[in-house]
Design a protein around this motif. Structure first.
Motif, PDB file in Angstrom:
ATOM      1  N   TYR A 117       0.828  -1.207   0.000  1.00  0.00           N
ATOM      2  CA  TYR A 117       0.000   0.000   0.000  1.00  0.00           C
ATOM      3  C   TYR A 117       0.863   1.258   0.000  1.00  0.00           C
ATOM      4  O   TYR A 117       0.603   2.201  -0.761  1.00  0.00           O
ATOM      5  N   GLU A 118       1.897   1.278   0.829  1.00  0.00           N
ATOM      6  CA  GLU A 118       2.747   2.466   0.877  1.00  0.00           C
ATOM      7  C   GLU A 118       3.486   2.673  -0.445  1.00  0.00           C
ATOM      8  O   GLU A 118       3.726   3.808  -0.859  1.00  0.00           O
ATOM      9  N   SER A 119       3.849   1.572  -1.105  1.00  0.00           N
ATOM     10  CA  SER A 119       4.466   1.691  -2.422  1.00  0.00           C
ATOM     11  C   SER A 119       3.473   2.250  -3.439  1.00  0.00           C
ATOM     12  O   SER A 119       3.831   3.064  -4.298  1.00  0.00           O
ATOM     13  N   LEU A 120       2.211   1.812  -3.350  1.00  0.00           N
ATOM     14  CA  LEU A 120       1.174   2.354  -4.236  1.00  0.00           C
ATOM     15  C   LEU A 120       0.973   3.838  -4.006  1.00  0.00           C
ATOM     16  O   LEU A 120       0.720   4.604  -4.949  1.00  0.00           O
ATOM     17  N   GLN A 121       1.067   4.276  -2.761  1.00  0.00           N
ATOM     18  CA  GLN A 121       0.887   5.696  -2.462  1.00  0.00           C
ATOM     19  C   GLN A 121       1.896   6.559  -3.207  1.00  0.00           C
ATOM     20  O   GLN A 121       1.570   7.679  -3.637  1.00  0.00           O
ATOM     21  N   THR A 122       3.119   6.056  -3.370  1.00  0.00           N
ATOM     22  CA  THR A 122       4.149   6.854  -4.049  1.00  0.00           C
ATOM     23  C   THR A 122       3.836   7.050  -5.529  1.00  0.00           C
ATOM     24  O   THR A 122       4.381   7.960  -6.157  1.00  0.00           O
ATOM     25  N   THR A 123       2.963   6.196  -6.098  1.00  0.00           N
ATOM     26  CA  THR A 123       2.607   6.334  -7.508  1.00  0.00           C
ATOM     27  C   THR A 123       1.498   7.369  -7.722  1.00  0.00           C
ATOM     28  O   THR A 123       1.270   7.796  -8.857  1.00  0.00           O
ATOM     29  N   GLY A 124       0.789   7.715  -6.658  1.00  0.00           N
ATOM     30  CA  GLY A 124      -0.340   8.626  -6.785  1.00  0.00           C
ATOM     31  C   GLY A 124      -1.618   7.956  -7.245  1.00  0.00           C
ATOM     32  O   GLY A 124      -2.617   8.635  -7.503  1.00  0.00           O
ATOM     33  N   HIS A 125      -1.630   6.630  -7.345  1.00  0.00           N
ATOM     34  CA  HIS A 125      -2.805   5.912  -7.849  1.00  0.00           C
ATOM     35  C   HIS A 125      -3.338   4.890  -6.842  1.00  0.00           C
ATOM     36  O   HIS A 125      -4.030   3.943  -7.232  1.00  0.00           O
ATOM     37  N   ALA A 126      -3.054   5.071  -5.577  1.00  0.00           N
ATOM     38  CA  ALA A 126      -3.492   4.095  -4.577  1.00  0.00           C
ATOM     39  C   ALA A 126      -5.006   3.983  -4.519  1.00  0.00           C
ATOM     40  O   ALA A 126      -5.550   2.920  -4.182  1.00  0.00           O
ATOM     41  N   GLY A 127      -5.717   5.068  -4.846  1.00  0.00           N
ATOM     42  CA  GLY A 127      -7.175   5.060  -4.763  1.00  0.00           C
ATOM     43  C   GLY A 127      -7.851   4.107  -5.725  1.00  0.00           C
ATOM     44  O   GLY A 127      -9.045   3.811  -5.560  1.00  0.00           O
ATOM     45  N   VAL A 128      -7.129   3.617  -6.730  1.00  0.00           N
ATOM     46  CA  VAL A 128      -7.706   2.667  -7.690  1.00  0.00           C
ATOM     47  C   VAL A 128      -7.814   1.271  -7.080  1.00  0.00           C
ATOM     48  O   VAL A 128      -8.575   0.435  -7.565  1.00  0.00           O
ATOM     49  N   PHE A 129      -7.084   1.026  -5.999  1.00  0.00           N
ATOM     50  CA  PHE A 129      -6.952  -0.322  -5.448  1.00  0.00           C
ATOM     51  C   PHE A 129      -7.630  -0.439  -4.086  1.00  0.00           C
ATOM     52  O   PHE A 129      -7.577   0.481  -3.273  1.00  0.00           O
ATOM     53  N   ASP A 130      -8.244  -1.589  -3.858  1.00  0.00           N
ATOM     54  CA  ASP A 130      -8.705  -1.995  -2.535  1.00  0.00           C
ATOM     55  C   ASP A 130      -8.078  -3.332  -2.197  1.00  0.00           C
ATOM     56  O   ASP A 130      -7.727  -4.118  -3.093  1.00  0.00           O
ATOM     57  N   PHE A 131      -7.957  -3.620  -0.898  1.00  0.00           N
ATOM     58  CA  PHE A 131      -7.313  -4.840  -0.430  1.00  0.00           C
ATOM     59  C   PHE A 131      -8.326  -5.728   0.279  1.00  0.00           C
ATOM     60  O   PHE A 131      -9.157  -5.242   1.048  1.00  0.00           O
TER      61      PHE A 131
END
Length: 670
Positions: A117-131
């Motif tokens: 999740y923290e790696s996704l945050q660095t891309t600026g696209h974390a909101g596209v993903f749910d876990f």
């Protein structure tokens, strides 16, 4: 245009098939010349066994050679993805990241999730993903630990993504059933799902890129990101990590050359189109009884075949880095995992001729089965040697001088096809400056290859016996018990190694004594096999050693890019793993005690049951038995089966919680 695309897909397969057949025919011819005076029955058996094994060796050799030539033609291959759609496009499709778990360490599982999740945050696209953590855990303590850890992790997601937790009351159809349950409940909310294992880690950049590729190609049904093994320190695991990182790309390049859009799915670290998966990838139950009937255990190959049968592409993203997993820490854990896979792959033999499947999908399933069947074939060929020593074959006559050159040539050719792919990989490494430096330089990389090859030669006969046993058990109808994989590296005790390998040791010693008595000149030829079996116990203990693995690491041996240039997501993952979990998460009885004593935790557990349809009926006798056990000795005395039943019924748990608080004896014992 369609005809051109069809030809571009077919000609590599024609070339590979022709080279494999020609090479096998030459090998069979050389074997006939090496044993010209064998009896007709012995000759027929020997040639059949040899051809079945040699075609497998030849196919692998030419696949690796094709990958080597393609790498040479393309030049130096960077460690980073060389084709990124995400540089020019943002991911659109909402994606669920699924983590099916079964009695795994919650600390490890959620450390991996948080790092992703923290790696996704660095891309600026974390909101596209749910876990989604999809639990099939049967141990009530681990089940409660999962809920506790999930509740503590959720605030760290800061609302950009959601992390959901669901515990299935019944482990129906194992991992495949777990994922099917998700698709039925929540699949319509997402376009794609990324399936992970409990030990999987993926970088945010790779996940975003995979979604972009799915967005760009509506016919892409499955995209597999090859996972690289990381994080292990034992000698056995570090050899696997080195081999996967150095040899793997050459084989993978050759595989994608002939498979193209008819690739395969390995069950994790892949993205799947949910709508197509729901419509076309439902798994049948195999008719009959025994180990080859019932639920399909190795679901991934079958799901890929069904996806391809429906007209969707199944591709391997061989250019993508950032996909990681952990391998078994020792040989026994490796064999235990293979035993589970063996039964599933043997089931595929019943599906190879299934109606409507693509020929390449049939090939994938046949190759999966052959990866285990090759061991009993190898064992049978060795037994043929001992049969010949007993004089069952016709006596050899004056052709002894002509036999030796052909035997030596055949042996040399076979060894060349087994080891030349490693040389191809080394030559590719020399051309790639960054990879070469990351592996310690040319000299240390060569020494690392020598260590890895020595280990692989020692391990091969041991795994041959394991696999042969697994295949025989499967065909005899003995089903495998699926348990949680071993994740910790503690080294293998001599007692455990003795229990696992004593039969191999006795068999190797007996075969060596027999060979020495009957034909001592054969000992040299059989020494790699017999030596591995005789020394299987010390070999297994040595390979499990973290101390030896770390000693080699300090000398720069068996180094991989993921060790010398640690990606950020792995750095974060290792940091989170190093954090000591709270005491209650390490206490074997602490969580059941806590849920009875802590109203907030009780409310959390009951709300999860209701939200995920986890409430199950309970026998009143079970409740009364649990109350008696609680009075007699506190929460620790409540039987395991009673805990599971109580935790699966929110009302019964509430009543037991109230009973624990109001009972004088219960309070005293708390």
């Amino acid at each position: 245009m369609d005809q051109n695309r069809r030809w571009s897909a077919l000609w590599p397969r024609f070339v590979l098939a022709a080279l494999t057949v020609i090479t096998t025919a030459v090998g069979v011819w050389a074997l006939m010349l090496a044993h010209p005076d064998s009896g007709p029955i012995a000759q027929c058996v020997r040639l059949t066994l040899f051809a079945a094994l040699f075609v497998w060796i030849a196919f692998s050799f030419w696949t690796a050679t094709a990958g080597f030539l393609r790498r040479l033609l393309r030049g130096s291959t960077p460690l980073e993805p060389h084709t990124k759609l995400s540089r020019s496009a943002a991911p659109r499709g909402r994606t669920a990241i699924l983590v099916p778990v079964y009695n795994e360490s919650p600390h490890r599982v959620f450390a991996g999730l948080r790092a992703i999740y923290e790696s996704l945050q660095t891309t600026g696209h974390a909101g596209v993903f749910d876990f989604f953590v999809l639990s099939d855990t049967t141990d009530p303590e681990i089940w409660l630990q999962e809920e506790w850890t999930w509740a503590r992790l959720t605030p760290a997601f800061n609302g950009a993504s959601q992390v959901y937790y669901r515990h299935r009351p019944k482990n129906i159809e194992r991992k495949a059933g777990n994922i099917a349950d998700f698709c039925e409940r929540w699949g319509s909310m997402y376009e794609y799902m990324v399936v992970l294992d409990a030990d999987s880690v993926m970088s945010g950049e790779t996940l975003v890129e995979m979604v972009c590729r799915m967005d760009a190609d509506p016919q892409l049904g499955i995209l597999q990101a090859p996972p690289m093994p990381v994080n292990r320190q034992s000698l056995f695991a570090r050899c696997q990590q080195f081999a996967s990182r150095v040899y793997g790309p050459v084989f993978l390049e050759g595989f994608t050359w002939w498979a193209q859009t008819d690739g395969n799915y390995w069950g994790h670290n892949a993205i799947l189109r949910i709508d197509a998966f729901i419509k076309h990838c439902g798994l049948p139950k195999l008719s009959g009884s025994g180990a080859l009937a019932g639920e399909i255990l190795s679901h991934d190959f079958v799901e890929a075949a069904f996806m391809r049968r429906a007209g969707y592409k199944v591709c391997i993203a061989d250019d993508l880095e950032g996909s990681y997993e952990e391998c078994p820490p020792n040989m026994i854990a490796y064999a235990q995992r293979d035993q589970r896979w063996c039964q599933g792959n043997m089931q595929h033999l019943r599906l190879v001729f299934g109606c409507g499947m693509h020929p390449v999908s049939r090939l994938h399933m046949g190759m999966g089965a052959m990866s285990y069947l090759s061991s009993p074939l190898w064992m049978a060929s060795i037994l043929m040697t001992f049969v010949s020593l007993l004089g069952v074959e016709a006596a050899s006559a004056p052709v002894g001088e002509a036999r030796w050159p052909w035997s030596a040539t055949l042996f040399a050719g076979t060894m060349a096809m087994l080891f030349l792919p490693k040389l191809w990989s080394y030559l590719v490494l020399l051309r790639d400056r960054r990879l070469r430096i990351a592996c310690g330089g040319a000299r240390k990389a060569a020494l690392s290859m020598l260590v890895e090859m020595t280990v692989s030669v020692a391990v091969a006969p041991i795994m041959m016996v394991f696999h042969t046993t697994f295949v025989i058990y499967t065909f005899l109808g003995k089903k495998v018990q699926w348990s949680a994989q071993e994740r910790d590296e503690q080294g293998l005790a001599i007692g455990a190694a003795l229990q696992a390998h004593w039969k191999q040791t006795v068999g190797g010693l007996s075969a060596a004594l027999f060979t020495y008595a009957v034909a001592p000149e054969m000992l040299l030829w059989l020494s790699p096999v017999l030596g591995g079996l005789i020394l299987s116990i010390p070999i297994s203990v040595m390979l499990s050693s973290v101390r030896i693995g770390q000693a080699l690491a300090r000398r720069g041996l068996l180094a991989t890019p993921d060790e010398t240039e640690v990606p950020l997501v792995l750095k974060r993952h290792r940091h989170l793993l190093a954090l000591t979990p709270a005491k209650e998460l390490t206490d074997g009885r602490g969580m059941f005690r806590r849920v009875l004593a802590d109203p907030a935790f009780l409310a959390l557990h009951r709300s999860i049951l209701r939200a995920t349809d986890g409430d199950r009926p309970i026998d009143p006798l079970t409740v009364r038995a649990a109350e008696r056990q609680l009075l007699a000795g506190g929460p620790a005395r409540v039987a395991l089966e009673h805990r599971k039943a109580i935790l699966s019924n929110s009302e019964a748990l509430k009543n037991l919680h109230f009973f624990a608080w109001t009972s004088t004896r219960g309070e005293e014992r708390e």
